[in-house]
Design an enzyme around this catalytic site. Structure first.
Site, PDB file in Angstrom:
ATOM      1  N   ASP A  21       0.816  -1.221   0.000  1.00 41.20           N
ATOM      2  CA  ASP A  21       0.000   0.000   0.000  1.00 41.20           C
ATOM      3  C   ASP A  21       0.849   1.270   0.000  1.00 41.20           C
ATOM      4  O   ASP A  21       0.524   2.256   0.673  1.00 41.20           O
ATOM      5  CB  ASP A  21      -0.950   0.017   1.209  1.00 41.20           C
ATOM      6  CG  ASP A  21      -2.000  -1.068   1.129  1.00 41.20           C
ATOM      7  OD1 ASP A  21      -2.395  -1.431   0.003  1.00 41.20           O
ATOM      8  OD2 ASP A  21      -2.427  -1.566   2.189  1.00 41.20           O
ATOM      9  N   LYS A  46       1.578  -7.992 -13.639  1.00 43.03           N
ATOM     10  CA  LYS A  46       1.571  -8.111 -12.183  1.00 43.03           C
ATOM     11  C   LYS A  46       2.172  -9.453 -11.816  1.00 43.03           C
ATOM     12  O   LYS A  46       1.733 -10.499 -12.305  1.00 43.03           O
ATOM     13  CB  LYS A  46       0.138  -7.992 -11.654  1.00 43.03           C
ATOM     14  CG  LYS A  46       0.001  -8.121 -10.140  1.00 43.03           C
ATOM     15  CD  LYS A  46       0.528  -6.901  -9.416  1.00 43.03           C
ATOM     16  CE  LYS A  46       0.295  -7.045  -7.900  1.00 43.03           C
ATOM     17  NZ  LYS A  46       0.777  -5.876  -7.145  1.00 43.03           N
ATOM     18  N   ASN A 183       5.912   8.941  -3.524  1.00 46.31           N
ATOM     19  CA  ASN A 183       4.465   9.069  -3.663  1.00 46.31           C
ATOM     20  C   ASN A 183       3.917   9.960  -2.544  1.00 46.31           C
ATOM     21  O   ASN A 183       3.952   9.579  -1.374  1.00 46.31           O
ATOM     22  CB  ASN A 183       3.822   7.677  -3.622  1.00 46.31           C
ATOM     23  CG  ASN A 183       2.314   7.725  -3.712  1.00 46.31           C
ATOM     24  OD1 ASN A 183       1.757   8.682  -4.251  1.00 46.31           O
ATOM     25  ND2 ASN A 183       1.664   6.712  -3.185  1.00 46.31           N
TER      26      ASN A 183
END
Length: 219
Positions: A21, A46, A183
């Site tokens: 996350d 992925k 991020n």
């Protein structure tokens, strides 16, 4: 984004993160979108998806950010061969499904994609030390395949520790780090985030001057 120009010359680039996350999926989608806009025929893959069924939810997010429909390779399972419903590490999810992940088949899928596209962005599942199988971590797999890495970090408390340890692990495994994506979303403690970004920018310049530092916002 300078990082896009830097990674263009590699057929496969692995996108990993310092934790779960942390924004790997969004960053993979952004890189794919910008590579596409620059004229590169790129597709994302992925490694393993947990926490859903059917087509990997991270691939759906990639395509949303890219602004494209699902590719035939998505529907055929080539871009994510292993999808498990329980939200946990790949090795645990496979155990619960009474399966064993065959990384040789994953690498074959990557080669199949390279026969159809110029470049593959391969997204991890969790942090670098997460086990794919009981005896094989994501870091091990990257090293075995000799893939270069883009590492995704962020501004939450603990990110400095996780990022520096991840970079040191890459050094020990001789994994080239092409870039560090910071991020900024979601913003938690603004003061911690600002100090973390400044520290990591300086750390990368001092210890990995060949790598690009870039920032992403909410998409």
């Amino acid at each position: 984004m300078k990082l896009v120009e830097r990674i263009k010359s590699y057929p496969v680039v692995f996108v990993g993160g310092i934790d779960t996350d942390i924004g790997k999926t969004v960053c993979t989608g952004i890189l794919a979108r910008e590579l596409g806009r620059s004229g590169v025929r790129v597709i994302t893959q992925k490694l393993v998806q947990t926490g859903c069924e059917g087509i990997a939810i991270d691939l759906l997010e990639h395509r949303r950010i890219q602004g494209v429909d699902l590719y035939p390779e998505d529907k055929a399972g080539i871009t994510c061969r292993y999808v498990y419903p329980y939200p946990c590490s790949p090795h645990m999810a496979a155990d619960l499904a009474d399966e064993e992940i065959n990384v040789g088949l994953i690498s074959q899928d990557t080669q199949t994609l390279l026969e159809r596209y110029e470049m593959v962005l391969l997204e991890a599942a969790g942090g670098l030390a997460v086990p794919i199988k009981h005896e094989l971590s994501i870091l091990d797999y990257i090293a075995q395949q000799a893939y270069p890495l883009v590492l995704v970090s962020g501004g939450k408390l603990g990110s400095i520790n996780h990022t520096v340890l991840s970079l040191k692990a890459c050094e020990q495994a001789n994994i080239p780090v092409l870039g560090l994506i910071y991020n900024r979303y979601p913003l938690q403690d603004a003061l911690i985030a600002r100090y973390t970004e400044a520290y990591l920018r300086d750390y990368l310049q001092a210890h990995h001057p060949q790598a690009e530092f870039c920032v992403v916002e909410k998409q």
